[in-house]
Design an enzyme around this catalytic site. Structure first.
Site, PDB file in Angstrom:
ATOM      1  N   ASP A  72     -15.726  17.549   2.513  1.00  0.00           N
ATOM      2  CA  ASP A  72     -15.450  16.450   1.598  1.00  0.00           C
ATOM      3  C   ASP A  72     -15.181  15.228   2.495  1.00  0.00           C
ATOM      4  O   ASP A  72     -14.843  15.396   3.678  1.00  0.00           O
ATOM      5  CB  ASP A  72     -14.211  16.820   0.772  1.00  0.00           C
ATOM      6  CG  ASP A  72     -13.731  15.683  -0.089  1.00  0.00           C
ATOM      7  OD1 ASP A  72     -14.557  15.112  -0.820  1.00  0.00           O
ATOM      8  OD2 ASP A  72     -12.533  15.357  -0.032  1.00  0.00           O
ATOM      9  N   LEU A  73     -15.332  14.023   1.976  1.00  0.00           N
ATOM     10  CA  LEU A  73     -15.151  12.835   2.820  1.00  0.00           C
ATOM     11  C   LEU A  73     -13.732  12.277   2.720  1.00  0.00           C
ATOM     12  O   LEU A  73     -12.969  12.289   3.677  1.00  0.00           O
ATOM     13  CB  LEU A  73     -16.184  11.768   2.423  1.00  0.00           C
ATOM     14  CG  LEU A  73     -16.105  10.453   3.185  1.00  0.00           C
ATOM     15  CD1 LEU A  73     -16.352  10.643   4.675  1.00  0.00           C
ATOM     16  CD2 LEU A  73     -17.127   9.447   2.623  1.00  0.00           C
ATOM     17  N   ASP A  74     -13.412  11.807   1.503  1.00  0.00           N
ATOM     18  CA  ASP A  74     -12.161  11.084   1.331  1.00  0.00           C
ATOM     19  C   ASP A  74     -10.982  12.055   1.328  1.00  0.00           C
ATOM     20  O   ASP A  74     -10.934  12.962   0.499  1.00  0.00           O
ATOM     21  CB  ASP A  74     -12.229  10.316   0.006  1.00  0.00           C
ATOM     22  CG  ASP A  74     -11.457   9.031   0.087  1.00  0.00           C
ATOM     23  OD1 ASP A  74     -10.935   8.717   1.167  1.00  0.00           O
ATOM     24  OD2 ASP A  74     -11.363   8.342  -0.937  1.00  0.00           O
ATOM     25  N   THR A 107      -9.782   6.636   2.326  1.00  0.00           N
ATOM     26  CA  THR A 107     -10.039   5.309   1.752  1.00  0.00           C
ATOM     27  C   THR A 107      -9.287   5.124   0.433  1.00  0.00           C
ATOM     28  O   THR A 107      -9.550   4.174  -0.298  1.00  0.00           O
ATOM     29  CB  THR A 107     -11.554   5.063   1.529  1.00  0.00           C
ATOM     30  OG1 THR A 107     -12.020   6.029   0.591  1.00  0.00           O
ATOM     31  CG2 THR A 107     -12.349   5.171   2.812  1.00  0.00           C
ATOM     32  N   LYS A 162      -7.946  11.066  -6.991  1.00  0.00           N
ATOM     33  CA  LYS A 162      -8.586  11.584  -5.773  1.00  0.00           C
ATOM     34  C   LYS A 162      -9.642  12.633  -6.113  1.00  0.00           C
ATOM     35  O   LYS A 162      -9.362  13.579  -6.850  1.00  0.00           O
ATOM     36  CB  LYS A 162      -7.535  12.165  -4.832  1.00  0.00           C
ATOM     37  CG  LYS A 162      -6.738  11.080  -4.146  1.00  0.00           C
ATOM     38  CD  LYS A 162      -5.852  11.621  -3.053  1.00  0.00           C
ATOM     39  CE  LYS A 162      -5.224  10.454  -2.301  1.00  0.00           C
ATOM     40  NZ  LYS A 162      -4.236  10.903  -1.326  1.00  0.00           N
ATOM     41  N   SER A 174     -19.552  14.995  -0.921  1.00  0.00           N
ATOM     42  CA  SER A 174     -18.569  14.026  -1.437  1.00  0.00           C
ATOM     43  C   SER A 174     -18.971  13.492  -2.804  1.00  0.00           C
ATOM     44  O   SER A 174     -20.153  13.422  -3.124  1.00  0.00           O
ATOM     45  CB  SER A 174     -18.477  12.865  -0.439  1.00  0.00           C
ATOM     46  OG  SER A 174     -17.854  11.748  -1.011  1.00  0.00           O
ATOM     47  N   ALA A 175     -17.984  13.075  -3.583  1.00  0.00           N
ATOM     48  CA  ALA A 175     -18.252  12.455  -4.889  1.00  0.00           C
ATOM     49  C   ALA A 175     -18.607  10.980  -4.739  1.00  0.00           C
ATOM     50  O   ALA A 175     -19.103  10.351  -5.672  1.00  0.00           O
ATOM     51  CB  ALA A 175     -17.016  12.595  -5.775  1.00  0.00           C
ATOM     52  N   LYS A 192     -17.345  17.539  -9.186  1.00  0.00           N
ATOM     53  CA  LYS A 192     -16.438  18.649  -8.914  1.00  0.00           C
ATOM     54  C   LYS A 192     -15.452  18.720 -10.084  1.00  0.00           C
ATOM     55  O   LYS A 192     -15.074  17.666 -10.578  1.00  0.00           O
ATOM     56  CB  LYS A 192     -15.650  18.394  -7.613  1.00  0.00           C
ATOM     57  CG  LYS A 192     -16.522  18.191  -6.380  1.00  0.00           C
ATOM     58  CD  LYS A 192     -15.689  17.624  -5.220  1.00  0.00           C
ATOM     59  CE  LYS A 192     -16.598  17.226  -4.071  1.00  0.00           C
ATOM     60  NZ  LYS A 192     -15.903  16.562  -2.972  1.00  0.00           N
ATOM     61  N   GLU A 207     -11.719  20.734   1.897  1.00  0.00           N
ATOM     62  CA  GLU A 207     -11.448  19.897   0.724  1.00  0.00           C
ATOM     63  C   GLU A 207      -9.966  19.554   0.565  1.00  0.00           C
ATOM     64  O   GLU A 207      -9.122  20.392   0.827  1.00  0.00           O
ATOM     65  CB  GLU A 207     -11.853  20.676  -0.546  1.00  0.00           C
ATOM     66  CG  GLU A 207     -13.063  20.153  -1.238  1.00  0.00           C
ATOM     67  CD  GLU A 207     -12.913  18.805  -1.932  1.00  0.00           C
ATOM     68  OE1 GLU A 207     -13.966  18.233  -2.275  1.00  0.00           O
ATOM     69  OE2 GLU A 207     -11.789  18.296  -2.137  1.00  0.00           O
ATOM     70  N   ASP A 208      -9.682  18.320   0.123  1.00  0.00           N
ATOM     71  CA  ASP A 208      -8.280  17.945  -0.107  1.00  0.00           C
ATOM     72  C   ASP A 208      -7.922  17.926  -1.592  1.00  0.00           C
ATOM     73  O   ASP A 208      -6.754  17.742  -1.930  1.00  0.00           O
ATOM     74  CB  ASP A 208      -7.977  16.558   0.488  1.00  0.00           C
ATOM     75  CG  ASP A 208      -8.643  15.436  -0.304  1.00  0.00           C
ATOM     76  OD1 ASP A 208      -9.839  15.579  -0.654  1.00  0.00           O
ATOM     77  OD2 ASP A 208      -7.968  14.432  -0.569  1.00  0.00           O
TER      78      ASP A 208
HETATM   79  P1  B16 Z   1     -17.199   5.802  -5.124  1.00  0.00           P
HETATM   80  P2  B16 Z   1     -14.477  12.367  -2.095  1.00  0.00           P
HETATM   81  C1  B16 Z   1     -14.118  10.445  -3.927  1.00  0.00           C
HETATM   82  O1  B16 Z   1     -14.453  10.828  -2.627  1.00  0.00           O
HETATM   83  C2  B16 Z   1     -12.757   9.762  -3.954  1.00  0.00           C
HETATM   84  O2  B16 Z   1     -11.738  10.698  -3.612  1.00  0.00           O
HETATM   85  C3  B16 Z   1     -12.477   9.225  -5.333  1.00  0.00           C
HETATM   86  O3  B16 Z   1     -11.223   8.555  -5.347  1.00  0.00           O
HETATM   87  C4  B16 Z   1     -13.597   8.244  -5.737  1.00  0.00           C
HETATM   88  O4  B16 Z   1     -13.402   7.740  -7.057  1.00  0.00           O
HETATM   89  C5  B16 Z   1     -14.930   8.984  -5.662  1.00  0.00           C
HETATM   90  O5  B16 Z   1     -15.116   9.499  -4.345  1.00  0.00           O
HETATM   91  C6  B16 Z   1     -16.106   8.074  -5.993  1.00  0.00           C
HETATM   92  O6  B16 Z   1     -16.195   7.067  -5.018  1.00  0.00           O
HETATM   93  O7  B16 Z   1     -16.626   4.847  -6.110  1.00  0.00           O
HETATM   94  O8  B16 Z   1     -17.221   5.289  -3.701  1.00  0.00           O
HETATM   95  O9  B16 Z   1     -18.546   6.338  -5.530  1.00  0.00           O
HETATM   96  O10 B16 Z   1     -13.035  12.788  -1.985  1.00  0.00           O
HETATM   97  O11 B16 Z   1     -15.279  13.222  -3.062  1.00  0.00           O
HETATM   98  O12 B16 Z   1     -15.143  12.230  -0.746  1.00  0.00           O
HETATM   99 MG    MG Z   2     -11.417  14.184  -1.232  1.00  0.00          MG
END
Ligand code: B16
Ligand code: MG
Length: 218
Positions: free
Chosen positions: A8-10, A16, A44, A113-114, A144, A168-169
């Site tokens: 996972d990224l964030d 971020t 998140k 990542s999302a 997810k 994953e967090d």
């Molecule tokens: P974006 P992850 C997620 O990243 C974030 O945790 C979540 O806060 C955010 O809304 C989502 O990505 C979408 O991000 O607006 O940049 O498309 O944890 O899945 O890496």
């Molecule tokens: Mg995450």
């Protein structure tokens, strides 16, 4: 046998959340209500459009689908401006070293990542060359806890799901990994990330040795 790591990224590679928070807060304030850090915590791992829906609900405001698109785009423009200043110093402790160790051990690496901004973040932090495949919000339709993002990651790497480990967090991400038939390493707190095969506070506490033990225990 473990053959691939999907990250996972964030919250795992970078954090971020503070940029998401500032951008959502600015939007909420413009709409006439506040948005707290505690509320931001609940977003998140949640997709952009679902995050907006929740924020509007918390603010007691209704918007049409077309208006929601405009609002989400506005928030994203502010967010993109902020992440355009990111540097490799914002990589979370141990993340780069563990990615390198995994690759040196002959494991494949993918991002799951999302976020729709993952490539920009990986470019800014200079981590892009450490990934064999990128699967993110641009290529996935179901969020997810649906396993789609991780199954697509495994397919892009050409590795069977049972031979993949997910880092994953978010609880939704742990659920997604398990639903994909993969092992899940939680990054965060044991009490929160129930369902993970193993939990560490951050990737600086992870090693190839621990990964091998995880495989041996299954
Ligand atoms: P974006 P992850 C997620 O990243 C974030 O945790 C979540 O806060 C955010 O809304 C989502 O990505 C979408 O991000 O607006 O940049 O498309 O944890 O899945 O890496
Ligand atoms: Mg995450």
């Amino acid at each position: 046998m473990i053959q691939a790591c999907i990250f996972d990224l964030d919250g795992v590679i970078v954090d971020t959340a503070v940029y998401h928070y500032l951008a959502w807060k600015r939007l909420a304030n413009e709409l006439g209500f506040d948005f707290t850090e505690a509320q931001n915590e609940r977003l998140k791992g949640i997709s952009r459009m679902r995050s907006l829906e929740l924020i509007l609900e918390w603010g007691g405001i209704r918007k049409t689908a077309a208006e929601q698109e405009v609002l989400a785009t506005r928030k994203n423009e502010w967010y993109v401006e902020m992440i355009s200043h990111m540097t490799p110093q914002e990589i979370l402790p141990g993340a780069k070293a563990f990615l390198e160790a995994a690759r040196n051990a002959g494991l494949k690496t993918a991002l799951g990542s999302a976020s729709k901004n993952s490539s920009a973040i990986l470019e800014r932090t200079k981590l892009l060359p450490l990934f064999d495949a990128i699967v993110d919000g641009n290529t996935v339709t179901a969020s997810k806890p649906d396993p789609e993002v991780f199954l697509k990651g495994a397919a892009a790497l050409g590795i069977a799901p049972a031979d993949c480990v997910v880092f994953e967090d978010a609880i939704a991400g742990i659920t997604a990994a398990r639903a994909a038939g993969m092992k899940a390493v939680g990054i965060g707190q044991q009490e929160t990330l129930t369902g993970a095969d193993m939990v560490v506070p951050g990737l600086q506490f992870m090693s190839i040795e621990k990964l091998n033990k995880l495989a041996a225990n299954s």
